[in-house]
Write an enzyme that holds these catalytic residues in place. Structure first.
Site, PDB file in Angstrom:
ATOM      1  N   ASP A   1     -29.747 -23.780  93.364  1.00  0.00           N
ATOM      2  CA  ASP A   1     -28.756 -22.708  93.284  1.00  0.00           C
ATOM      3  C   ASP A   1     -29.297 -21.492  94.033  1.00  0.00           C
ATOM      4  OD1 ASP A   1     -27.625 -24.475  91.510  1.00  0.00           O
ATOM      5  OD2 ASP A   1     -27.382 -23.021  89.887  1.00  0.00           O
TER       6      ASP A   1
ATOM      7  N   HIS B   1     -34.897 -29.162  94.205  1.00  0.00           N
ATOM      8  CA  HIS B   1     -34.747 -30.617  94.196  1.00  0.00           C
ATOM      9  C   HIS B   1     -34.845 -31.227  95.600  1.00  0.00           C
ATOM     10  CE1 HIS B   1     -33.106 -30.702  89.960  1.00  0.00           C
ATOM     11  NE2 HIS B   1     -32.978 -29.421  90.271  1.00  0.00           N
TER      12      HIS B   1
ATOM     13  N   SER C   1     -37.125 -15.902  94.059  1.00  0.00           N
ATOM     14  CA  SER C   1     -37.979 -16.741  94.899  1.00  0.00           C
ATOM     15  C   SER C   1     -37.157 -17.319  96.044  1.00  0.00           C
ATOM     16  CB  SER C   1     -38.588 -17.873  94.063  1.00  0.00           C
ATOM     17  OG  SER C   1     -39.143 -17.365  92.863  1.00  0.00           O
TER      18      SER C   1
END
Length: 295
Positions: free
Chosen positions: A113, A169, A256
């Site tokens: 996201d 991911h 981040s």
């Protein structure tokens, strides 16, 4: 004020920034910049704050954070009351149904996201940080041989805000090699900071690895730490086969960034995302969402 593009509404939205006043003051005032260079960007500052956020005492911050930013906790595996610390809440796992993954072998999906910039036909010596600020891939990963493979390829920069889901991911099935770690500072990766600190990504703590994907060639993953990110946690097993959508790792507290590099002629990013990047706007995406196709 930071605006980003929402693909679903086809409109621009204003980002809700955690600690916005503090952030603006730190990166815009003489006193703030002195504190930044002398204390805030140092590992010790982030480590101490990270230590506190790992403790049960920090649980008291969770409820207020959820309310302030309107987070949908029905997507999380744990109930609000069951988090053991603020960091436990921050890097929470989501229910699989919360992030459906486009499983087509030709579909390029988002690794997490966040807010996305995408660049094609990249010049390895002039990678864009923000308008007017560039850096080189060689400086970023300190490995000339690996860097040279991505000249003319595609670069994706996914910025994760403190309010976002903070696990990242694999975007395809394949095998990922060992993680290389590079020590560095802990500047914020918010656009406010990116406009003030030259070659910020090359200054901050970062980790990188090469993912040999089944459908998109060798993909270079670069995870960049930031202020108060005490740790970048890699949860994958090196040199072991993974499936599309499988978790690679997560960040502890703080905004981040993950940067992906693709070899030339491997993928094609959706025109909508490229258009917004050219206009200077990030596009909001969710993990597993289709953002491009195999070339």
């Amino acid at each position: 004020m930071i605006k980003y593009y929402n693909r679903k509404t086809k409109d621009y939205e204003v980002e809700k920034v955690a600690g916005e006043k503090y952030l603006n003051w730190t990166y815009s005032s003489p006193v703030g910049m002195k504190l930044l260079e002398g204390i805030i960007k140092k590992k010790l500052f982030s480590s101490i704050y990270g230590w506190y956020l790992d403790r049960s005492l920090s649980k008291s911050k969770v409820k207020g954070f959820i309310k302030q930013f309107g987070l949908d906790m029905s997507q999380a595996e744990k109930d609000e009351a069951n988090f053991t610390s603020f960091n436990d809440f921050f890097f929470r796992k989501l229910k699989p149904v919360a992030r459906p993954i486009d499983i087509s072998e030709k579909a390029v999906v988002s690794l997490g996201d966040g807010r996305l910039f995408a660049y094609e036909n990249i010049d390895l010596n002039k990678l864009v940080q923000v308008k007017g600020f560039t850096y080189s891939l060689k400086e970023l990963i300190k490995d000339n041989k690996t860097a040279s493979k991505y000249s003319g390829g595609v670069c994706l920069i996914l910025r994760l805000c403190p309010t976002d889901y903070h696990r990242f991911h694999f975007i395809d099935s394949g095998i990922c090699g060992e993680t290389e770690k590079i020590k560095g500072a802990y500047y914020s990766v918010n656009p406010v900071a990116l406009q003030k600190v030259e070659k910020l990504f090359c200054e901050n703590k970062r980790e990188w690895s090469v993912f040999k994907s089944d459908n998109f060639g060798d993909i270079l993953y670069v995870e960049v730490g930031a202020t108060c990110v005490g740790s970048i946690i890699q949860t994958y097993t090196p040199n072991k086969k993974v499936t599309k959508g499988e978790e690679k790792g997560y960040f502890k507290f703080g905004g981040s960034t993950v940067i992906l590099f693709f070899e030339p002629d491997k993928i094609k990013i959706d025109e909508e995302i490229l258009k917004q990047t050219n206009l200077g706007y990030e596009t909001y995406v969710l993990m597993g969402e289709k953002i491009g196709d195999k070339a």
